[in-house]
Write a protein that holds these residues in place. Structure first.
Motif, PDB file in Angstrom:
ATOM      1  N   THR A 279       1.654 -37.665  -0.658  1.00  0.00           N
ATOM      2  CA  THR A 279       0.739 -38.415  -1.515  1.00  0.00           C
ATOM      3  C   THR A 279       0.264 -37.527  -2.648  1.00  0.00           C
ATOM      4  N   ALA A 280       0.144 -38.098  -3.826  1.00  0.00           N
ATOM      5  CA  ALA A 280      -0.281 -37.341  -4.994  1.00  0.00           C
ATOM      6  C   ALA A 280      -1.775 -37.536  -5.239  1.00  0.00           C
ATOM      7  N   THR A 281      -2.405 -36.511  -5.781  1.00  0.00           N
ATOM      8  CA  THR A 281      -3.806 -36.609  -6.161  1.00  0.00           C
ATOM      9  C   THR A 281      -3.952 -37.537  -7.371  1.00  0.00           C
ATOM     10  N   ASP A 282      -4.937 -38.402  -7.339  1.00  0.00           N
ATOM     11  CA  ASP A 282      -5.206 -39.321  -8.447  1.00  0.00           C
ATOM     12  C   ASP A 282      -6.129 -38.617  -9.439  1.00  0.00           C
ATOM     13  N   PHE A 283      -5.530 -38.006 -10.449  1.00  0.00           N
ATOM     14  CA  PHE A 283      -6.327 -37.239 -11.406  1.00  0.00           C
ATOM     15  C   PHE A 283      -7.101 -38.140 -12.361  1.00  0.00           C
ATOM     16  N   SER A 284      -6.650 -39.359 -12.565  1.00  0.00           N
ATOM     17  CA  SER A 284      -7.437 -40.299 -13.369  1.00  0.00           C
ATOM     18  C   SER A 284      -8.760 -40.610 -12.679  1.00  0.00           C
ATOM     19  N   ALA A 285      -8.686 -40.800 -11.359  1.00  0.00           N
ATOM     20  CA  ALA A 285      -9.912 -41.055 -10.591  1.00  0.00           C
ATOM     21  C   ALA A 285     -10.820 -39.840 -10.605  1.00  0.00           C
ATOM     22  N   LEU A 286     -10.244 -38.645 -10.483  1.00  0.00           N
ATOM     23  CA  LEU A 286     -11.058 -37.428 -10.528  1.00  0.00           C
ATOM     24  C   LEU A 286     -11.725 -37.271 -11.889  1.00  0.00           C
ATOM     25  N   ALA A 287     -10.989 -37.613 -12.944  1.00  0.00           N
ATOM     26  CA  ALA A 287     -11.570 -37.530 -14.287  1.00  0.00           C
ATOM     27  C   ALA A 287     -12.768 -38.465 -14.418  1.00  0.00           C
ATOM     28  N   GLU A 288     -12.663 -39.664 -13.832  1.00  0.00           N
ATOM     29  CA  GLU A 288     -13.779 -40.607 -13.869  1.00  0.00           C
ATOM     30  C   GLU A 288     -14.976 -40.058 -13.097  1.00  0.00           C
ATOM     31  N   ARG A 289     -14.709 -39.369 -11.993  1.00  0.00           N
ATOM     32  CA  ARG A 289     -15.804 -38.748 -11.231  1.00  0.00           C
ATOM     33  C   ARG A 289     -16.467 -37.639 -12.048  1.00  0.00           C
ATOM     34  N   CYS A 290     -15.692 -36.958 -12.862  1.00  0.00           N
ATOM     35  CA  CYS A 290     -16.259 -35.940 -13.754  1.00  0.00           C
ATOM     36  C   CYS A 290     -17.239 -36.582 -14.727  1.00  0.00           C
ATOM     37  N   ARG A 291     -16.863 -37.732 -15.247  1.00  0.00           N
ATOM     38  CA  ARG A 291     -17.759 -38.444 -16.167  1.00  0.00           C
ATOM     39  C   ARG A 291     -19.042 -38.857 -15.443  1.00  0.00           C
ATOM     40  N   GLN A 292     -18.883 -39.352 -14.215  1.00  0.00           N
ATOM     41  CA  GLN A 292     -20.055 -39.748 -13.434  1.00  0.00           C
ATOM     42  C   GLN A 292     -20.966 -38.559 -13.154  1.00  0.00           C
ATOM     43  N   ALA A 293     -20.363 -37.375 -13.073  1.00  0.00           N
ATOM     44  CA  ALA A 293     -21.149 -36.162 -12.818  1.00  0.00           C
ATOM     45  C   ALA A 293     -21.783 -35.610 -14.081  1.00  0.00           C
ATOM     46  N   GLY A 294     -21.577 -36.296 -15.217  1.00  0.00           N
ATOM     47  CA  GLY A 294     -22.195 -35.873 -16.464  1.00  0.00           C
ATOM     48  C   GLY A 294     -21.415 -34.844 -17.252  1.00  0.00           C
ATOM     49  N   TRP A 295     -20.130 -34.678 -16.933  1.00  0.00           N
ATOM     50  CA  TRP A 295     -19.318 -33.708 -17.674  1.00  0.00           C
ATOM     51  C   TRP A 295     -19.046 -34.221 -19.093  1.00  0.00           C
ATOM     52  N   PRO A 296     -18.838 -33.324 -20.051  1.00  0.00           N
ATOM     53  CA  PRO A 296     -18.440 -33.739 -21.396  1.00  0.00           C
ATOM     54  C   PRO A 296     -17.117 -34.495 -21.358  1.00  0.00           C
ATOM     55  N   GLU A 297     -16.952 -35.436 -22.246  1.00  0.00           N
ATOM     56  CA  GLU A 297     -15.738 -36.245 -22.276  1.00  0.00           C
ATOM     57  C   GLU A 297     -14.488 -35.393 -22.462  1.00  0.00           C
ATOM     58  N   SER A 298     -14.589 -34.326 -23.232  1.00  0.00           N
ATOM     59  CA  SER A 298     -13.415 -33.471 -23.461  1.00  0.00           C
ATOM     60  C   SER A 298     -12.926 -32.850 -22.163  1.00  0.00           C
ATOM     61  N   LEU A 299     -13.857 -32.456 -21.296  1.00  0.00           N
ATOM     62  CA  LEU A 299     -13.466 -31.869 -20.015  1.00  0.00           C
ATOM     63  C   LEU A 299     -12.945 -32.933 -19.061  1.00  0.00           C
ATOM     64  N   ALA A 300     -13.524 -34.112 -19.099  1.00  0.00           N
ATOM     65  CA  ALA A 300     -13.031 -35.201 -18.258  1.00  0.00           C
ATOM     66  C   ALA A 300     -11.592 -35.543 -18.632  1.00  0.00           C
ATOM     67  N   CYS A 301     -11.302 -35.561 -19.916  1.00  0.00           N
ATOM     68  CA  CYS A 301      -9.926 -35.823 -20.369  1.00  0.00           C
ATOM     69  C   CYS A 301      -8.987 -34.715 -19.907  1.00  0.00           C
ATOM     70  N   GLU A 302      -9.458 -33.479 -19.990  1.00  0.00           N
ATOM     71  CA  GLU A 302      -8.637 -32.358 -19.521  1.00  0.00           C
ATOM     72  C   GLU A 302      -8.397 -32.461 -18.021  1.00  0.00           C
ATOM     73  N   ALA A 303      -9.399 -32.918 -17.278  1.00  0.00           N
ATOM     74  CA  ALA A 303      -9.250 -33.088 -15.831  1.00  0.00           C
ATOM     75  C   ALA A 303      -8.162 -34.102 -15.506  1.00  0.00           C
ATOM     76  N   SER A 304      -8.032 -35.123 -16.327  1.00  0.00           N
ATOM     77  CA  SER A 304      -7.012 -36.148 -16.070  1.00  0.00           C
ATOM     78  C   SER A 304      -5.603 -35.588 -16.214  1.00  0.00           C
ATOM     79  N   ARG A 305      -5.469 -34.451 -16.911  1.00  0.00           N
ATOM     80  CA  ARG A 305      -4.156 -33.832 -17.100  1.00  0.00           C
ATOM     81  C   ARG A 305      -3.957 -32.612 -16.199  1.00  0.00           C
ATOM     82  N   ALA A 306      -4.861 -32.390 -15.255  1.00  0.00           N
ATOM     83  CA  ALA A 306      -4.793 -31.208 -14.392  1.00  0.00           C
ATOM     84  C   ALA A 306      -3.617 -31.300 -13.428  1.00  0.00           C
ATOM     85  N   THR A 307      -3.300 -30.166 -12.810  1.00  0.00           N
ATOM     86  CA  THR A 307      -2.183 -30.105 -11.864  1.00  0.00           C
ATOM     87  C   THR A 307      -2.656 -30.043 -10.420  1.00  0.00           C
ATOM     88  N   THR A 308      -3.887 -29.593 -10.205  1.00  0.00           N
ATOM     89  CA  THR A 308      -4.442 -29.507  -8.852  1.00  0.00           C
ATOM     90  C   THR A 308      -5.924 -29.855  -8.895  1.00  0.00           C
TER      91      THR A 308
END
Length: 362
Positions: A279-308
């Motif tokens: 099973t693969a990690t859902d990085f789009s979902a993790l990016a959304e959680r970053c937004r919910q945690a108050g992270w800057p949008e630029s970092l949330a976008c970077e999270a969506s492209r992460a490898t781990t």
């Protein structure tokens, strides 16, 4: 309590490299070609490995150990781990420098346990290689500084059968192994062993058990909850849903799940099995959680492209932001635990950071 079965164990690429490095160091320092090499393991214990080939010329010794994956071999089963050892002029007496050569991957993306630009030799096998070479130096009665280059002649082609390309590890395989041993991965046997371990814990009267995803998380769990006896600690690997259902069905009052952030992210996705290849990690979902945690949008976008998932957590702008993300993901994972375990047992989730500290407990 670690499940065992009748299948034959093997050893990791890290153990093979450590054995080859020690054999080559012994040959360089003594002129003697070893047929076998007594190799230290990262978690304690030792393993005697056959030396497939060795040679000495122009001040350089080499030795080869063939990796044996046991009865559940992976892509690197049968790979030749070659270590070339030379004296390291100018090095501190007894020091050991380790580098990656042909067929050993190089890290190009953040988020792994090895920094970008370095050879893909994980910390445990790196320490194992150095420890093995130091043993050879001491046994030879010398204090030489030595340089080791690890090679895998077929490493680049073997890497195509692994996750390395997706993780940004280029040019070869990774040198891996937290314990140094490869245990066969039979799904039926492992599940049966988990159930048996729970039966033992129940028969001993334990009302609380700890479920760990691996050997390291089990050791950290034992340190976090010293009141739990060894028989109450069960290594459940990737069988997330199965182990919770089995534990609940046996009437344990409390279940403590221990994990790192990589498995945590998959638990939060609601996956029954958290194995990396299933099973693969859902990085789009993790990016959304970053937004919910108050992270800057630029970092949330970077999270969506992460490898781990580890990479995502490493992107956190500060400790509070990292803790906020962990809290959101852990709450979701705890809700999934409740779904798999049913209404009865008390549930705890302990998330360990990669330095072994407790990142979060819910």
């Amino acid at each position: 309590m670690q499940p065992t079965g009748p299948l034959r164990e093997g050893f990791t690429t890290g153990t093979a490299a450590a054995g080859a490095a020690k054999a080559a160091a012994w040959l360089l320092l003594t002129g003697q070609v070893p047929e076998t090499v007594d190799t230290p393991l990262p978690g304690g214990g030792r393993l005697t490995l056959p030396v497939a080939a060795a040679g000495l010329a122009a001040g350089e010794a080499f030795a080869t150990v063939v990796k044996d994956g046991g009865d559940d071999p992976d892509a690197t089963h049968g790979a030749h781990l070659v270590c070339r050892v030379t004296r390291f002029s100018g090095g501190e007496p007894g020091s050991v420098a380790v580098a990656g050569g042909r067929g050993v991957g190089r890290v190009t993306l953040p988020g792994l346990s090895v920094p970008v630009g370095q050879p893909a030799i994980n910390p445990a096998p790196m320490g194992q290689i150095r420890a093995a070479v130091r043993e050879a130096v001491r046994a030879a009665g010398q204090d030489a500084a030595l340089a080791v280059v690890v090679e895998v002649p077929d490493g680049e082609s073997l890497a195509r059968q692994t996750m390395n390309p997706r993780l940004g590890i280029v040019g070869g395989i990774s040198i891996l192994g937290v314990s140094g041993i490869v245990r066969p991965f039979s799904h039926a046997a492992w599940k049966a062993s988990i159930a048996l371990a729970m039966d033992v814990a129940r028969s001993l009267g334990h009302d609380t058990i700890g479920l760990a995803t691996g050997r390291r998380s089990e050791a950290l769990l034992a340190g976090r909850f010293p009141e739990l006896p060894e028989t109450a600690l069960i290594e459940v690997a990737d069988y997330f849903a199965f182990s919770l259902a089995q534990a609940a069905g046996r009437g344990f009052a409390r279940l403590i799940q221990a994990t790192f952030v990589g498995k945590l992210a998959k638990m939060a996705q609601g996956l029954a099995n958290t194995h990396a290849h299933r099973t693969a990690t859902d990085f789009s979902a993790l990016a959304e959680r970053c937004r919910q945690a108050g992270w800057p949008e630029s970092l949330a976008c970077e999270a969506s492209r992460a490898t781990t998932a580890r990479h995502v957590f490493a992107l956190a702008p500060d400790a509070p932001s990292r803790a906020a993300l962990a809290a959101i993901v852990a709450r979701e994972a705890l809700a999934v635990m409740r779904r798999f375990a049913g209404p009865a047992p008390e549930l705890s989730l302990v998330v360990f950071d990669f330095d072994g500290s407790v990142l979060l407990e819910v």
